[in-house]
Motif scaffolding. Structure first.
Motif, PDB file in Angstrom:
ATOM      1  N   HIS A   1       9.859  15.108  -8.798  1.00  0.00           N
ATOM      2  CA  HIS A   1      10.066  13.663  -8.669  1.00  0.00           C
ATOM      3  C   HIS A   1       8.780  12.849  -8.524  1.00  0.00           C
ATOM      4  O   HIS A   1       8.607  12.142  -7.528  1.00  0.00           O
ATOM      5  N   PRO A   2       7.898  12.936  -9.480  1.00  0.00           N
ATOM      6  CA  PRO A   2       6.688  12.109  -9.378  1.00  0.00           C
ATOM      7  C   PRO A   2       7.057  10.637  -9.551  1.00  0.00           C
ATOM      8  O   PRO A   2       8.079  10.320 -10.163  1.00  0.00           O
ATOM      9  N   THR A   3       6.234   9.757  -9.012  1.00  0.00           N
ATOM     10  CA  THR A   3       6.463   8.330  -9.200  1.00  0.00           C
ATOM     11  C   THR A   3       5.481   7.814 -10.240  1.00  0.00           C
ATOM     12  O   THR A   3       4.279   8.086 -10.152  1.00  0.00           O
ATOM     13  N   PHE A   4       5.998   7.080 -11.225  1.00  0.00           N
ATOM     14  CA  PHE A   4       5.147   6.548 -12.289  1.00  0.00           C
ATOM     15  C   PHE A   4       4.904   5.057 -12.094  1.00  0.00           C
ATOM     16  O   PHE A   4       5.813   4.322 -11.716  1.00  0.00           O
ATOM     17  N   HIS A   5       3.685   4.653 -12.382  1.00  0.00           N
ATOM     18  CA  HIS A   5       3.341   3.228 -12.379  1.00  0.00           C
ATOM     19  C   HIS A   5       2.783   2.916 -13.754  1.00  0.00           C
ATOM     20  O   HIS A   5       1.664   3.324 -14.082  1.00  0.00           O
TER      21      HIS A   5
ATOM     22  N   ILE B   1       2.486  19.449  -3.089  1.00  0.00           N
ATOM     23  CA  ILE B   1       1.641  18.257  -3.074  1.00  0.00           C
ATOM     24  C   ILE B   1       2.333  17.152  -3.881  1.00  0.00           C
ATOM     25  O   ILE B   1       2.737  17.370  -5.020  1.00  0.00           O
ATOM     26  N   LYS B   2       2.468  15.990  -3.253  1.00  0.00           N
ATOM     27  CA  LYS B   2       3.185  14.872  -3.879  1.00  0.00           C
ATOM     28  C   LYS B   2       2.202  13.981  -4.627  1.00  0.00           C
ATOM     29  O   LYS B   2       1.068  13.782  -4.195  1.00  0.00           O
ATOM     30  N   CYS B   3       2.672  13.418  -5.734  1.00  0.00           N
ATOM     31  CA  CYS B   3       1.739  12.532  -6.441  1.00  0.00           C
ATOM     32  C   CYS B   3       2.390  11.322  -7.083  1.00  0.00           C
ATOM     33  O   CYS B   3       3.585  11.285  -7.346  1.00  0.00           O
ATOM     34  N   HIS B   4       1.545  10.339  -7.318  1.00  0.00           N
ATOM     35  CA  HIS B   4       1.876   9.141  -8.082  1.00  0.00           C
ATOM     36  C   HIS B   4       0.994   9.137  -9.319  1.00  0.00           C
ATOM     37  O   HIS B   4      -0.183   9.482  -9.234  1.00  0.00           O
ATOM     38  N   LEU B   5       1.573   8.742 -10.453  1.00  0.00           N
ATOM     39  CA  LEU B   5       0.795   8.658 -11.685  1.00  0.00           C
ATOM     40  C   LEU B   5       0.682   7.205 -12.115  1.00  0.00           C
ATOM     41  O   LEU B   5       1.654   6.450 -12.036  1.00  0.00           O
ATOM     42  N   ILE B   6      -0.505   6.835 -12.586  1.00  0.00           N
ATOM     43  CA  ILE B   6      -0.743   5.468 -13.025  1.00  0.00           C
ATOM     44  C   ILE B   6      -1.193   5.518 -14.477  1.00  0.00           C
ATOM     45  O   ILE B   6      -2.071   6.320 -14.835  1.00  0.00           O
ATOM     46  N   ASP B   7      -0.589   4.694 -15.329  1.00  0.00           N
ATOM     47  CA  ASP B   7      -1.005   4.672 -16.737  1.00  0.00           C
ATOM     48  C   ASP B   7      -0.977   3.248 -17.261  1.00  0.00           C
ATOM     49  O   ASP B   7      -0.099   2.462 -16.901  1.00  0.00           O
ATOM     50  N   ILE B   8      -1.904   2.946 -18.133  1.00  0.00           N
ATOM     51  CA  ILE B   8      -1.991   1.598 -18.708  1.00  0.00           C
ATOM     52  C   ILE B   8      -0.912   1.367 -19.761  1.00  0.00           C
ATOM     53  O   ILE B   8      -0.521   0.233 -20.037  1.00  0.00           O
ATOM     54  N   LEU B   9      -0.392   2.444 -20.331  1.00  0.00           N
ATOM     55  CA  LEU B   9       0.667   2.302 -21.335  1.00  0.00           C
ATOM     56  C   LEU B   9       2.004   2.058 -20.640  1.00  0.00           C
ATOM     57  O   LEU B   9       2.159   2.342 -19.461  1.00  0.00           O
ATOM     58  N   PRO B  10       2.989   1.557 -21.380  1.00  0.00           N
ATOM     59  CA  PRO B  10       4.298   1.330 -20.759  1.00  0.00           C
ATOM     60  C   PRO B  10       5.164   2.577 -20.692  1.00  0.00           C
ATOM     61  O   PRO B  10       6.330   2.512 -20.348  1.00  0.00           O
ATOM     62  N   LYS B  11       4.596   3.737 -21.021  1.00  0.00           N
ATOM     63  CA  LYS B  11       5.406   4.962 -21.081  1.00  0.00           C
ATOM     64  C   LYS B  11       4.542   6.183 -20.828  1.00  0.00           C
ATOM     65  O   LYS B  11       3.313   6.089 -20.841  1.00  0.00           O
ATOM     66  N   VAL B  12       5.186   7.337 -20.624  1.00  0.00           N
ATOM     67  CA  VAL B  12       4.431   8.575 -20.441  1.00  0.00           C
ATOM     68  C   VAL B  12       3.985   9.119 -21.795  1.00  0.00           C
ATOM     69  O   VAL B  12       4.501   8.738 -22.837  1.00  0.00           O
ATOM     70  N   GLY B  13       3.018  10.031 -21.751  1.00  0.00           N
ATOM     71  CA  GLY B  13       2.662  10.772 -22.959  1.00  0.00           C
ATOM     72  C   GLY B  13       1.264  10.530 -23.490  1.00  0.00           C
ATOM     73  O   GLY B  13       0.776  11.311 -24.298  1.00  0.00           O
ATOM     74  N   GLY B  14       0.619   9.451 -23.069  1.00  0.00           N
ATOM     75  CA  GLY B  14      -0.750   9.195 -23.516  1.00  0.00           C
ATOM     76  C   GLY B  14      -0.875   9.204 -25.026  1.00  0.00           C
ATOM     77  O   GLY B  14      -0.019   8.673 -25.732  1.00  0.00           O
ATOM     78  N   GLN B  15      -1.959   9.852 -25.497  1.00  0.00           N
ATOM     79  CA  GLN B  15      -2.189   9.880 -26.951  1.00  0.00           C
ATOM     80  C   GLN B  15      -1.037  10.545 -27.700  1.00  0.00           C
ATOM     81  O   GLN B  15      -0.693  10.136 -28.802  1.00  0.00           O
TER      82      GLN B  15
ATOM     83  N   ASN C   1       0.867  -1.180   0.000  1.00  0.00           N
ATOM     84  CA  ASN C   1       0.000   0.000   0.000  1.00  0.00           C
ATOM     85  C   ASN C   1       0.902   1.227   0.000  1.00  0.00           C
ATOM     86  O   ASN C   1       1.833   1.341   0.792  1.00  0.00           O
ATOM     87  N   ILE C   2       0.624   2.126  -0.929  1.00  0.00           N
ATOM     88  CA  ILE C   2       1.423   3.337  -1.057  1.00  0.00           C
ATOM     89  C   ILE C   2       0.597   4.512  -0.564  1.00  0.00           C
ATOM     90  O   ILE C   2      -0.535   4.704  -0.999  1.00  0.00           O
ATOM     91  N   GLU C   3       1.162   5.281   0.359  1.00  0.00           N
ATOM     92  CA  GLU C   3       0.457   6.481   0.825  1.00  0.00           C
ATOM     93  C   GLU C   3       1.014   7.701   0.130  1.00  0.00           C
ATOM     94  O   GLU C   3       2.231   7.897   0.077  1.00  0.00           O
ATOM     95  N   THR C   4       0.138   8.512  -0.409  1.00  0.00           N
ATOM     96  CA  THR C   4       0.580   9.725  -1.093  1.00  0.00           C
ATOM     97  C   THR C   4      -0.527  10.766  -1.001  1.00  0.00           C
ATOM     98  O   THR C   4      -1.635  10.473  -0.528  1.00  0.00           O
ATOM     99  N   ASP C   5      -0.219  11.996  -1.461  1.00  0.00           N
ATOM    100  CA  ASP C   5      -1.254  13.031  -1.410  1.00  0.00           C
ATOM    101  C   ASP C   5      -2.300  12.795  -2.497  1.00  0.00           C
ATOM    102  O   ASP C   5      -3.491  12.790  -2.249  1.00  0.00           O
ATOM    103  N   VAL C   6      -1.798  12.632  -3.736  1.00  0.00           N
ATOM    104  CA  VAL C   6      -2.694  12.576  -4.889  1.00  0.00           C
ATOM    105  C   VAL C   6      -2.301  11.432  -5.822  1.00  0.00           C
ATOM    106  O   VAL C   6      -1.112  11.215  -6.081  1.00  0.00           O
ATOM    107  N   VAL C   7      -3.293  10.720  -6.307  1.00  0.00           N
ATOM    108  CA  VAL C   7      -3.068   9.776  -7.401  1.00  0.00           C
ATOM    109  C   VAL C   7      -3.618  10.413  -8.672  1.00  0.00           C
ATOM    110  O   VAL C   7      -4.774  10.857  -8.707  1.00  0.00           O
TER     111      VAL C   7
END
Lengths: 347, 104
Positions: free
Chosen positions: A80-84, A30-44, A4-10
């Protein structure tokens, strides 16, 4: 037990709008973690049009999709955001109160959970998923005779495999699987391939050497008593019908976007979009915000620049949830030494 | 002013009034027929795939390489086109087309 990861914002979605939200939140500590279904940043931007020029980003007469993403990454680096990556958010469970929201966020793949005070949905058109070709009854063979991705190559050892498509995925898997399968057939609608030239050459050499088959045409239907696939019928481009015996079909028709599990989180939806107010870009659930292409409000324009603005305003309200006792002083990066310190541009 | 005739996925034929200079995808969407057009006409998604009536194929500008690349991501017929890549002009008054099945 999973982590379980505790953070301010997902932040759900690591496209341009999700990335810039990191910046606006970061300025407010405000600290955050980002979650994306793709294997990389950038979306569309990175998945659909990395090479395409964009002309309507303020301050950039022209920037490519990938160029914009690279610049945004550089801009948010101080925070330093954390990416998942390769993860889809499956569920969002409110465990706080409307005044002091708290959420438990769970991902589908490995069941990682996050506890956070606010959620920003920046999921664009939804999550990228493989396009399913409209072949009759295809669902009945999924997981036995039809696969949209190769997770373990060994699953296909000594099988008769039909790959459909003409892009990088189709060609890469053609040359990678050919040595271990019983017989490989590639089917594409025309004799032109949108893939790395050396991979195409390799495929053509295999065909010339009789080590695999290439057909030009379209699958008309799947054969075999579901869920066991026995073959496909193909309409070739000259109009003739041929039958190909195979155990497995791998259609590589690119990706499409689906709203996915977001529909089950108790949010109001309007035609697959999330209605928000235009002051805070908050949804009907306090503490859950939606910014970028996925939201809707009167006058909404699906522009990247609108998403940037929405992220900045949402961050103001997020600050109240994360630091309920702190008064927020509005500052400019040009003149505030405290903001400049956060950005690492001053001693 | 002119029209196009669009057959939907249930086989029903609709006659839609057109605006010169609009993409055929936009005309279909504006009249409320179920065409996705996810990418908004940027030739990036193939969710505006249609089958053009045989007699009309020759009257359209041929597909660009970019459009052909996108058509690779759907199951095509010989008369497949992306409706976002067809700009309506009065020459296309009476254009007849059918919506392709939706992708899963």
């Amino acid at each position: 037990m999973t982590d379980n990861i505790e953070t301010d914002v997902v932040i759900i979605g690591a496209g341009p709008v999700g990335l810039f939200a990191v910046f606006e939140l970061g300025l407010l500590d405000i600290k955050c973690h980002l979650i994306d279904i793709l294997p990389k940043v950038g979306g569309q931007c990175a998945e659909l049009y990395p090479e395409k020029p964009i002309y309507d980003i303020p301050g950039f007469p022209m920037v490519t999709g990938q160029g914009l993403v690279d610049n945004l990454l550089a801009q948010i680096e101080p925070f330093h955001p954390t990416f998942h990556f390769n993860e889809m958010v499956e569920s969002v469970e409110p465990i706080g109160t409307p005044e002091a929201p708290l959420f438990r966020v769970r991902t589908a793949e490995d069941g990682t959970t996050f506890t956070c005070k606010a959620i920003i949905i920046a999921a664009g058109g939804g999550s990228f998923q493989p396009k399913k070709p409209p072949m009759e009854n295809i669902e009945a063979y999924e997981g036995t005779g039809v696969f949209y991705a190769v997770r373990h190559m060994q699953m296909f050892r000594d099988k008769r495999v039909l790959i459909v498509g003409g892009g990088d995925s189709a060609l890469d898997w053609t040359v990678n699987l050919q040595p271990i399968v019983k017989r490989l057939t590639l089917l594409h609608r025309r004799d032109a391939f949108r893939a790395a030239p050396h991979t195409v050459e390799k495929m053509r050499a295999l065909v010339a050497g009789g080590d695999m088959d290439l057909h030009l045409g379209q699958v008309t239907h799947l054969k075999g008593k579901a869920p066991v696939l026995e073959g496909v019928e193909i309409k070739k481009d000259d109009g003739s019908i041929v039958s190909v015996d195979c155990d497995v079909v791998l259609p590589f028709f690119g990706l499409t976007m689906k709203l996915g599990p977001i529909a089950n989180w108790g949010l109001n939806l309007h035609e697959n979009l999330i209605p928000v107010d235009t002051e805070k870009f908050e949804t009907n659930v306090p503490g859950v915000f939606a910014i970028g292409d996925i939201n809707t409000y009167p006058g909404k324009l699906k522009l990247i620049l609108s998403g940037f603005h929405e992220g900045a305003l949402a961050a103001q309200k997020v600050h109240r949830y994360v630091y309920p006792d702190k008064k927020l002083l509005f500052q400019y990066t040009t003149s505030s030494t405290s903001l400049q310190k956060k950005l690492g541009v001053t001693a | 002013m002119g029209v196009i005739h669009v057959t939907d996925r249930q086989g029903q034929r609709h006659t839609l009034e057109c605006v010169e200079g609009w993409r055929v995808m936009e005309i279909i969407r504006d009249w409320g027929l179920p065409i996705e057009g996810v990418c908004g006409g940027a030739c990036e998604c193939a969710t505006c795939h249609v089958f053009i009536a045989k007699d009309w194929v020759e009257k359209l500008d041929p597909a660009t390489d970019e459009e052909e690349d996108q058509l690779d991501t759907v199951i095509t017929h010989p008369t497949s086109r992306l409706s976002c890549q067809i700009i309506w002009t009065p020459d296309l008054d009476g254009l007849e087309l059918t919506l392709a099945p939706a992708n899963g």
